[in-house]
Design a protein around this motif. Sequence first.
Motif, mmCIF file in Angstrom:
data_model
loop_
_atom_site.group_PDB
_atom_site.id
_atom_site.type_symbol
_atom_site.label_atom_id
_atom_site.label_comp_id
_atom_site.label_asym_id
_atom_site.label_seq_id
_atom_site.Cartn_x
_atom_site.Cartn_y
_atom_site.Cartn_z
ATOM 1 N N THR A 141 -6.449 6.826 -4.203
ATOM 2 C CA THR A 141 -5.329 6.227 -4.925
ATOM 3 C C THR A 141 -5.763 5.792 -6.319
ATOM 4 O O THR A 141 -5.040 6.014 -7.310
ATOM 5 N N VAL A 142 -6.931 5.169 -6.422
ATOM 6 C CA VAL A 142 -7.430 4.754 -7.737
ATOM 7 C C VAL A 142 -7.629 5.981 -8.633
ATOM 8 O O VAL A 142 -7.269 5.963 -9.822
ATOM 9 N N ARG A 143 -8.177 7.049 -8.085
ATOM 10 C CA ARG A 143 -8.375 8.275 -8.877
ATOM 11 C C ARG A 143 -7.041 8.843 -9.344
ATOM 12 O O ARG A 143 -6.911 9.290 -10.498
ATOM 13 N N ALA A 144 -6.044 8.820 -8.464
ATOM 14 C CA ALA A 144 -4.727 9.347 -8.838
ATOM 15 C C ALA A 144 -4.117 8.536 -9.973
ATOM 16 O O ALA A 144 -3.496 9.087 -10.895
ATOM 17 N N ILE A 145 -4.297 7.218 -9.929
ATOM 18 C CA ILE A 145 -3.783 6.371 -11.009
ATOM 19 C C ILE A 145 -4.514 6.686 -12.311
ATOM 20 O O ILE A 145 -3.891 6.822 -13.376
ATOM 21 N N ARG A 146 -5.822 6.802 -12.245
ATOM 22 C CA ARG A 146 -6.590 7.129 -13.459
ATOM 23 C C ARG A 146 -6.134 8.461 -14.046
ATOM 24 O O ARG A 146 -5.989 8.609 -15.259
ATOM 25 N N ASP A 147 -5.908 9.439 -13.182
ATOM 26 C CA ASP A 147 -5.444 10.738 -13.668
ATOM 27 C C ASP A 147 -4.071 10.623 -14.317
ATOM 28 O O ASP A 147 -3.766 11.334 -15.289
ATOM 29 N N ALA A 148 -3.231 9.722 -13.793
ATOM 30 C CA ALA A 148 -1.852 9.608 -14.273
ATOM 31 C C ALA A 148 -1.746 8.805 -15.565
ATOM 32 O O ALA A 148 -0.929 9.137 -16.439
ATOM 33 N N VAL A 149 -2.539 7.734 -15.710
ATOM 34 C CA VAL A 149 -2.364 6.846 -16.869
ATOM 35 C C VAL A 149 -3.578 6.787 -17.777
ATOM 36 O O VAL A 149 -3.518 6.168 -18.846
ATOM 37 N N ARG B 211 0.858 -1.186 0.000
ATOM 38 C CA ARG B 211 0.000 0.000 0.000
ATOM 39 C C ARG B 211 0.892 1.233 0.000
ATOM 40 O O ARG B 211 1.807 1.352 0.814
ATOM 41 N N ARG B 212 0.616 2.141 -0.917
ATOM 42 C CA ARG B 212 1.401 3.373 -1.006
ATOM 43 C C ARG B 212 0.466 4.562 -1.083
ATOM 44 O O ARG B 212 -0.734 4.413 -1.330
ATOM 45 N N SER B 213 1.021 5.742 -0.893
ATOM 46 C CA SER B 213 0.223 6.957 -0.985
ATOM 47 C C SER B 213 -0.313 7.113 -2.404
ATOM 48 O O SER B 213 0.230 6.528 -3.355
ATOM 49 N N PRO B 214 -1.370 7.905 -2.579
ATOM 50 C CA PRO B 214 -1.899 8.096 -3.934
ATOM 51 C C PRO B 214 -0.843 8.554 -4.936
ATOM 52 O O PRO B 214 -0.783 8.046 -6.060
ATOM 53 N N LEU B 215 0.002 9.497 -4.537
ATOM 54 C CA LEU B 215 1.023 9.992 -5.455
ATOM 55 C C LEU B 215 2.035 8.919 -5.796
ATOM 56 O O LEU B 215 2.393 8.717 -6.966
ATOM 57 N N GLU B 216 2.509 8.187 -4.778
ATOM 58 C CA GLU B 216 3.498 7.144 -5.028
ATOM 59 C C GLU B 216 2.931 6.046 -5.921
ATOM 60 O O GLU B 216 3.614 5.557 -6.829
ATOM 61 N N ARG B 217 1.688 5.680 -5.681
ATOM 62 C CA ARG B 217 1.100 4.612 -6.480
ATOM 63 C C ARG B 217 0.834 5.070 -7.905
ATOM 64 O O ARG B 217 0.994 4.305 -8.863
ATOM 65 N N ALA B 218 0.468 6.338 -8.076
ATOM 66 C CA ALA B 218 0.274 6.866 -9.427
ATOM 67 C C ALA B 218 1.594 6.856 -10.195
ATOM 68 O O ALA B 218 1.638 6.503 -11.390
#
Length: 370
Positions: free
Chosen positions: A163-171, A127-134
């Motif tokens: 975290t899921v939202r941050a990943i979606r925003d990133a990729v 488990r990582r922070s939203p930014l780290e996981r993104a």
Amino acid sequence: MQITRIRIARLEHPLDPPFLAAWDREPRRSFPATLVEVETDEGVRGIGSGDTMDGFAAFTHLFVGQDPLRIARHVRAIETVGFHAGRYWPLEAALWDVAGQVMNQPVAVLFGGAADALPAYASTGERRSPLERAESAVAIAEAGFRAMKLRIDRTRIDEGLATVRAIRDAVGDRLELMVDVNAGWRMAGDTTPGLDVVSARRLADSLAELDVLWLEEPLDGADLRGHATLRTAGRVRIAGGEMTRTMAELLAALDADAFDVYQPDVVLAVGMLRARTIAEVALARNRWFTPHTWTNGIGLLANLHVAAGVGGGPYLEVPYDPPGWTPDRRDFVLAEPIAVDRDGLIHVPSRPGLGIELSLAARAALDASR
């Protein structure tokens, strides 16, 4: 042909820095692997790995002297032993490795030969922070993966959704996303409350808005009715069954239509032969079969052969979460780590059997065992 000896060796790979597994409160400072080798009187040797094989020495006599190709007999024997002791499915993997070599075919061909490669999903474990996981999601996409699974804490759902939202925003849509709550089973001593069906449904609805492919183990694994309720009422697929211990339990899950995605690990749950049966039934009912693979490279290969043999998918789990979990750490018992190609595919080895090539240290440990 007869089985003349079964060797068992246990290796430990140091982890520095430690791996912070989402499902374990204790940092993992080493990674153990138990190897099983079946020797025959014709010089063919088969390798398996997965569960610990603790206590197996008391049952070796049930297999030595038997024909290694009588795998249905051996599966039934392993099931009887499992009632009294451990889950000895790595032995079955070693027997299939023998069978493939005898027949000069990859085991996937013996299981049906539906595919020689499957799209891989990067199964992250920390488990990582939203930014780290993104940031890690961007690297995973750049490495060629087409999909990614992340873990969220059932006691911190809002952070998980962020975290899921941050990943979606990133990729964007470069990666399919899966989410694992890890509630199907517990580490020893974990008595924290789980999600109820209402809370799990709210989570599933939120994940559907983020176009998540599946939600894994949102409830206790024995709660088939709850999973079936989520599956029929929700808007995201429900996955589970990775550690289910018996064929009867998996058949009950199929009868209850509890999951969209069936995930029994062939070296931890019910073995290769039984997993194939579950896969065939699931696929016939328009459900998915894509097994759990979190052991080591040998366990990953055993699951790959079964999934490719029956035409499972749409993805195969590949544990991958640098820097904590790398192919070198995961596959330390192999001469070379298993690779996912730039198109995001994991290929079935073309060599007969499971296609295992042990590291020098692993080979030496088996040769030194009794």
